[in-house]
Design a protein around this motif. Structure first.
Motif, PDB file in Angstrom:
ATOM      1  N   THR A  82      59.696 -10.718 -82.838  1.00  0.00           N
ATOM      2  CA  THR A  82      59.587 -12.166 -82.659  1.00  0.00           C
ATOM      3  C   THR A  82      60.540 -12.934 -83.562  1.00  0.00           C
ATOM      4  O   THR A  82      60.819 -14.105 -83.309  1.00  0.00           O
ATOM      5  N   GLY A  83      61.045 -12.292 -84.620  1.00  0.00           N
ATOM      6  CA  GLY A  83      61.960 -12.964 -85.540  1.00  0.00           C
ATOM      7  C   GLY A  83      62.747 -11.968 -86.358  1.00  0.00           C
ATOM      8  O   GLY A  83      62.424 -10.774 -86.406  1.00  0.00           O
ATOM      9  N   MET A  84      63.775 -12.478 -87.019  1.00  0.00           N
ATOM     10  CA  MET A  84      64.609 -11.622 -87.865  1.00  0.00           C
ATOM     11  C   MET A  84      63.814 -11.028 -89.017  1.00  0.00           C
ATOM     12  O   MET A  84      64.086  -9.898 -89.430  1.00  0.00           O
ATOM     13  N   ASP A  85      62.830 -11.747 -89.525  1.00  0.00           N
ATOM     14  CA  ASP A  85      62.050 -11.206 -90.629  1.00  0.00           C
ATOM     15  C   ASP A  85      61.321  -9.928 -90.241  1.00  0.00           C
ATOM     16  O   ASP A  85      61.327  -8.949 -90.983  1.00  0.00           O
ATOM     17  N   SER A  86      60.728  -9.898 -89.059  1.00  0.00           N
ATOM     18  CA  SER A  86      60.011  -8.699 -88.621  1.00  0.00           C
ATOM     19  C   SER A  86      60.980  -7.580 -88.243  1.00  0.00           C
ATOM     20  O   SER A  86      60.703  -6.410 -88.495  1.00  0.00           O
ATOM     21  N   LEU A  87      62.130  -7.929 -87.666  1.00  0.00           N
ATOM     22  CA  LEU A  87      63.138  -6.913 -87.342  1.00  0.00           C
ATOM     23  C   LEU A  87      63.666  -6.286 -88.628  1.00  0.00           C
ATOM     24  O   LEU A  87      63.756  -5.057 -88.734  1.00  0.00           O
ATOM     25  N   GLU A  88      63.989  -7.106 -89.619  1.00  0.00           N
ATOM     26  CA  GLU A  88      64.522  -6.587 -90.877  1.00  0.00           C
ATOM     27  C   GLU A  88      63.489  -5.789 -91.660  1.00  0.00           C
ATOM     28  O   GLU A  88      63.841  -4.864 -92.392  1.00  0.00           O
ATOM     29  N   ALA A  89      62.205  -6.119 -91.511  1.00  0.00           N
ATOM     30  CA  ALA A  89      61.152  -5.333 -92.149  1.00  0.00           C
ATOM     31  C   ALA A  89      61.115  -3.922 -91.567  1.00  0.00           C
ATOM     32  O   ALA A  89      60.774  -2.962 -92.254  1.00  0.00           O
ATOM     33  N   TRP A  90      61.494  -3.813 -90.297  1.00  0.00           N
ATOM     34  CA  TRP A  90      61.543  -2.500 -89.648  1.00  0.00           C
ATOM     35  C   TRP A  90      62.842  -1.777 -89.996  1.00  0.00           C
ATOM     36  O   TRP A  90      62.826  -0.618 -90.394  1.00  0.00           O
ATOM     37  N   ASP A  91      63.997  -2.444 -89.830  1.00  0.00           N
ATOM     38  CA  ASP A  91      65.295  -1.835 -90.131  1.00  0.00           C
ATOM     39  C   ASP A  91      66.312  -2.947 -90.359  1.00  0.00           C
ATOM     40  O   ASP A  91      66.747  -3.601 -89.409  1.00  0.00           O
ATOM     41  N   ALA A  92      66.687  -3.123 -91.594  1.00  0.00           N
ATOM     42  CA  ALA A  92      67.603  -4.206 -91.951  1.00  0.00           C
ATOM     43  C   ALA A  92      69.011  -4.003 -91.416  1.00  0.00           C
ATOM     44  O   ALA A  92      69.805  -4.936 -91.401  1.00  0.00           O
ATOM     45  N   THR A  93      69.332  -2.792 -90.937  1.00  0.00           N
ATOM     46  CA  THR A  93      70.679  -2.537 -90.421  1.00  0.00           C
ATOM     47  C   THR A  93      70.786  -2.747 -88.918  1.00  0.00           C
ATOM     48  O   THR A  93      71.888  -2.731 -88.371  1.00  0.00           O
ATOM     49  N   ALA A  94      69.667  -2.927 -88.239  1.00  0.00           N
ATOM     50  CA  ALA A  94      69.688  -3.089 -86.779  1.00  0.00           C
ATOM     51  C   ALA A  94      70.276  -4.455 -86.417  1.00  0.00           C
ATOM     52  O   ALA A  94      70.082  -5.436 -87.125  1.00  0.00           O
ATOM     53  N   ARG A  95      70.984  -4.493 -85.308  1.00  0.00           N
ATOM     54  CA  ARG A  95      71.552  -5.744 -84.819  1.00  0.00           C
ATOM     55  C   ARG A  95      70.597  -6.350 -83.794  1.00  0.00           C
ATOM     56  O   ARG A  95      70.134  -5.665 -82.896  1.00  0.00           O
ATOM     57  N   PRO A  96      70.330  -7.644 -83.901  1.00  0.00           N
ATOM     58  CA  PRO A  96      69.415  -8.286 -82.947  1.00  0.00           C
ATOM     59  C   PRO A  96      70.146  -8.721 -81.679  1.00  0.00           C
ATOM     60  O   PRO A  96      71.233  -9.284 -81.740  1.00  0.00           O
ATOM     61  N   VAL A  97      69.537  -8.435 -80.545  1.00  0.00           N
ATOM     62  CA  VAL A  97      70.032  -8.945 -79.266  1.00  0.00           C
ATOM     63  C   VAL A  97      68.935  -9.840 -78.708  1.00  0.00           C
ATOM     64  O   VAL A  97      67.858  -9.350 -78.364  1.00  0.00           O
ATOM     65  N   PRO A  98      69.176 -11.154 -78.655  1.00  0.00           N
ATOM     66  CA  PRO A  98      68.131 -12.057 -78.153  1.00  0.00           C
ATOM     67  C   PRO A  98      68.036 -11.998 -76.628  1.00  0.00           C
ATOM     68  O   PRO A  98      69.046 -12.095 -75.936  1.00  0.00           O
ATOM     69  N   VAL A  99      66.829 -11.804 -76.133  1.00  0.00           N
ATOM     70  CA  VAL A  99      66.572 -11.745 -74.689  1.00  0.00           C
ATOM     71  C   VAL A  99      65.230 -12.398 -74.392  1.00  0.00           C
ATOM     72  O   VAL A  99      64.418 -12.608 -75.288  1.00  0.00           O
ATOM     73  N   THR A 100      64.994 -12.668 -73.126  1.00  0.00           N
ATOM     74  CA  THR A 100      63.684 -13.139 -72.710  1.00  0.00           C
ATOM     75  C   THR A 100      62.749 -11.937 -72.576  1.00  0.00           C
ATOM     76  O   THR A 100      63.206 -10.788 -72.435  1.00  0.00           O
ATOM     77  N   LEU A 101      61.455 -12.184 -72.611  1.00  0.00           N
ATOM     78  CA  LEU A 101      60.478 -11.100 -72.550  1.00  0.00           C
ATOM     79  C   LEU A 101      60.598 -10.311 -71.253  1.00  0.00           C
ATOM     80  O   LEU A 101      60.461  -9.092 -71.260  1.00  0.00           O
ATOM     81  N   ASP A 102      60.869 -10.981 -70.133  1.00  0.00           N
ATOM     82  CA  ASP A 102      60.992 -10.254 -68.872  1.00  0.00           C
ATOM     83  C   ASP A 102      62.161  -9.278 -68.901  1.00  0.00           C
ATOM     84  O   ASP A 102      62.069  -8.173 -68.370  1.00  0.00           O
ATOM     85  N   LYS A 103      63.278  -9.653 -69.538  1.00  0.00           N
ATOM     86  CA  LYS A 103      64.437  -8.751 -69.638  1.00  0.00           C
ATOM     87  C   LYS A 103      64.107  -7.558 -70.533  1.00  0.00           C
ATOM     88  O   LYS A 103      64.502  -6.430 -70.246  1.00  0.00           O
TER      89      LYS A 103
END
Length: 178
Positions: free
Chosen positions: A97-118
Protein backbone atom coordinates in the motif's frame (compact mmCIF):
# COMPACT_ATOMS: atom_id res chain seq x y z
CA UNK A 1 28.57 15.31 -29.47
CA UNK A 2 24.84 14.78 -29.17
CA UNK A 3 23.33 11.30 -28.87
CA UNK A 4 20.09 10.62 -30.70
CA UNK A 5 17.70 8.04 -29.30
CA UNK A 6 14.20 6.80 -30.02
CA UNK A 7 13.14 5.92 -26.48
CA UNK A 8 10.42 7.90 -24.81
CA UNK A 9 9.07 7.42 -21.33
CA UNK A 10 5.35 7.10 -20.87
CA UNK A 11 3.60 9.41 -18.47
CA UNK A 12 2.75 8.01 -15.08
CA UNK A 13 -0.75 6.72 -14.48
CA UNK A 14 -0.31 8.18 -10.99
CA UNK A 15 1.18 11.66 -11.42
CA UNK A 16 2.28 13.26 -8.17
CA UNK A 17 2.30 9.92 -6.32
CA UNK A 18 4.70 10.21 -3.38
CA UNK A 19 4.52 6.54 -2.38
CA UNK A 20 2.52 7.30 0.74
CA UNK A 21 -0.27 4.88 1.64
CA UNK A 22 -3.87 6.03 1.72
CA UNK A 23 -4.55 6.65 5.45
CA UNK A 24 -8.15 5.41 5.17
CA UNK A 25 -7.04 2.12 3.61
CA UNK A 26 -4.42 1.63 6.32
CA UNK A 27 -7.07 2.28 9.01
CA UNK A 28 -9.34 -0.32 7.40
CA UNK A 29 -6.47 -2.83 7.21
CA UNK A 30 -5.70 -2.27 10.90
CA UNK A 31 -9.37 -2.67 11.86
CA UNK A 32 -9.65 -5.90 9.87
CA UNK A 33 -6.42 -7.21 11.39
CA UNK A 34 -7.69 -6.43 14.91
CA UNK A 35 -11.09 -8.05 14.36
CA UNK A 36 -11.45 -10.06 11.13
CA UNK A 37 -14.93 -10.19 9.60
CA UNK A 38 -16.38 -10.67 6.15
CA UNK A 39 -17.58 -7.06 5.98
CA UNK A 40 -14.19 -5.81 7.19
CA UNK A 41 -12.40 -7.84 4.52
CA UNK A 42 -14.71 -6.62 1.75
CA UNK A 43 -14.41 -3.02 2.99
CA UNK A 44 -10.60 -3.21 2.72
CA UNK A 45 -10.75 -4.73 -0.78
CA UNK A 46 -13.23 -2.04 -1.87
CA UNK A 47 -10.88 0.67 -0.56
CA UNK A 48 -7.92 -0.93 -2.36
CA UNK A 49 -9.93 -0.83 -5.60
CA UNK A 50 -9.71 2.96 -5.44
CA UNK A 51 -6.00 3.05 -4.56
CA UNK A 52 -2.83 2.26 -6.41
CA UNK A 53 -0.69 -0.53 -5.05
CA UNK A 54 3.04 -0.96 -5.44
CA UNK A 55 4.18 -4.23 -6.99
CA UNK A 56 7.82 -4.97 -6.13
CA UNK A 57 10.25 -5.72 -8.92
CA UNK A 58 13.76 -7.04 -8.21
CA UNK A 59 16.79 -7.70 -10.37
CA UNK A 60 17.53 -11.38 -10.96
CA UNK A 61 20.92 -12.38 -12.35
CA UNK A 62 20.61 -14.36 -15.58
CA UNK A 63 24.33 -14.66 -16.29
CA UNK A 64 27.27 -14.40 -13.93
CA UNK A 65 30.83 -13.46 -14.83
CA UNK A 66 33.94 -14.41 -12.88
CA UNK A 67 35.86 -11.21 -12.30
CA UNK A 68 39.32 -10.59 -11.00
CA UNK A 69 40.17 -12.42 -7.82
CA UNK A 70 37.59 -15.14 -8.60
CA UNK A 71 34.60 -13.07 -7.49
CA UNK A 72 31.37 -13.41 -9.44
CA UNK A 73 29.31 -10.44 -10.60
CA UNK A 74 26.10 -10.04 -12.54
CA UNK A 75 26.85 -9.99 -16.25
CA UNK A 76 23.17 -9.81 -17.21
CA UNK A 77 20.02 -9.39 -15.15
CA UNK A 78 16.27 -9.30 -15.67
CA UNK A 79 13.67 -7.49 -13.63
CA UNK A 80 11.15 -9.86 -12.08
CA UNK A 81 7.97 -9.53 -10.05
CA UNK A 82 8.22 -11.22 -6.69
CA UNK A 83 6.37 -14.32 -5.63
CA UNK A 84 6.39 -16.29 -2.41
CA UNK A 85 5.46 -19.90 -1.78
CA UNK A 86 3.68 -21.36 1.24
CA UNK A 87 4.80 -24.70 2.72
CA UNK A 88 1.78 -26.37 1.08
CA UNK A 89 3.00 -25.22 -2.37
CA UNK A 90 0.52 -22.39 -2.99
CA UNK A 91 2.13 -19.33 -4.55
CA UNK A 92 1.32 -15.65 -4.14
CA UNK A 93 2.47 -12.38 -5.66
CA UNK A 94 3.11 -9.32 -3.52
CA UNK A 95 1.69 -5.79 -3.47
CA UNK A 96 2.15 -2.96 -1.00
CA UNK A 97 0.00 0.00 0.00
CA UNK A 98 3.00 2.32 0.41
CA UNK A 99 6.75 2.66 0.16
CA UNK A 100 7.10 2.22 3.90
CA UNK A 101 5.61 -1.29 3.82
CA UNK A 102 7.54 -2.22 0.65
CA UNK A 103 10.82 -1.05 2.18
CA UNK A 104 10.07 -2.93 5.41
CA UNK A 105 9.94 -6.06 3.26
CA UNK A 106 12.90 -5.27 0.94
CA UNK A 107 14.49 -1.86 0.70
CA UNK A 108 16.17 -2.77 -2.61
CA UNK A 109 12.96 -3.64 -4.48
CA UNK A 110 11.72 -1.19 -7.09
CA UNK A 111 8.06 -0.14 -6.83
CA UNK A 112 5.80 -0.39 -9.86
CA UNK A 113 2.53 1.46 -9.21
CA UNK A 114 -0.55 -0.32 -10.59
CA UNK A 115 -4.25 -0.59 -9.92
CA UNK A 116 -5.48 -3.53 -7.85
CA UNK A 117 -7.15 -5.17 -10.86
CA UNK A 118 -3.84 -5.16 -12.78
CA UNK A 119 -2.03 -6.69 -9.79
CA UNK A 120 -4.75 -9.35 -9.54
CA UNK A 121 -4.56 -10.06 -13.27
CA UNK A 122 -0.77 -10.50 -13.05
CA UNK A 123 -1.22 -12.80 -10.04
CA UNK A 124 -3.49 -15.20 -11.92
CA UNK A 125 -1.45 -14.94 -15.14
CA UNK A 126 1.60 -16.04 -13.12
CA UNK A 127 -0.31 -19.07 -11.83
CA UNK A 128 -0.36 -17.81 -8.25
CA UNK A 129 -3.32 -18.40 -5.94
CA UNK A 130 -3.24 -15.16 -3.95
CA UNK A 131 -2.16 -11.55 -3.88
CA UNK A 132 -0.53 -10.70 -0.54
CA UNK A 133 -0.84 -7.05 0.41
CA UNK A 134 1.68 -5.56 2.87
CA UNK A 135 3.33 -8.90 3.63
CA UNK A 136 5.80 -7.28 6.07
CA UNK A 137 3.06 -5.26 7.76
CA UNK A 138 1.81 -3.25 9.32
CA UNK A 139 -1.37 -5.26 8.62
CA UNK A 140 -1.06 -7.95 5.92
CA UNK A 141 -4.01 -9.09 3.82
CA UNK A 142 -4.44 -12.03 1.41
CA UNK A 143 -6.76 -11.64 -1.57
CA UNK A 144 -7.66 -14.95 -3.18
CA UNK A 145 -10.43 -17.10 -4.61
CA UNK A 146 -13.48 -15.51 -6.21
CA UNK A 147 -12.55 -12.01 -5.05
CA UNK A 148 -9.16 -12.30 -6.80
CA UNK A 149 -10.84 -13.67 -9.95
CA UNK A 150 -13.36 -10.81 -10.05
CA UNK A 151 -10.59 -8.23 -9.63
CA UNK A 152 -8.47 -9.90 -12.32
CA UNK A 153 -11.45 -9.65 -14.69
CA UNK A 154 -11.28 -5.87 -14.23
CA UNK A 155 -14.22 -5.57 -11.85
CA UNK A 156 -14.21 -3.29 -8.81
CA UNK A 157 -15.73 -4.08 -5.46
CA UNK A 158 -17.91 -1.23 -4.19
CA UNK A 159 -19.64 -0.68 -0.87
CA UNK A 160 -23.35 0.03 -1.22
CA UNK A 161 -25.90 1.18 1.33
CA UNK A 162 -27.04 -2.41 1.85
CA UNK A 163 -23.78 -4.35 1.41
CA UNK A 164 -21.20 -4.85 -1.33
CA UNK A 165 -21.39 -5.38 -5.06
CA UNK A 166 -19.22 -5.60 -8.15
CA UNK A 167 -18.90 -2.76 -10.62
CA UNK A 168 -18.50 -4.86 -13.75
CA UNK A 169 -16.59 -3.67 -16.76
CA UNK A 170 -18.14 -4.18 -20.15
CA UNK A 171 -16.57 -4.31 -23.56
CA UNK A 172 -19.80 -3.89 -25.55
CA UNK A 173 -19.84 -0.32 -26.85
CA UNK A 174 -23.37 -0.77 -28.24
CA UNK A 175 -25.86 1.47 -26.41
CA UNK A 176 -28.82 -0.25 -24.78
CA UNK A 177 -32.01 -0.40 -26.87
CA UNK A 178 -34.61 2.23 -26.05
Amino acid sequence: MRVQHERTLSTSAFPGDTGDPDPRTRRLLAAFSAGPSTDGYLRVVAALCGDRVLVPVVATATRLDRGTGGLFSDKEAEMSVVGVQAPDGRRALLAFTGMDSLEAWDATARPVPVTLDKAAEATLADGAAALLVDLAGPDPLAIEGEVLAQLAAGNRLVELDDGFGWAVTTTDPTPAAE
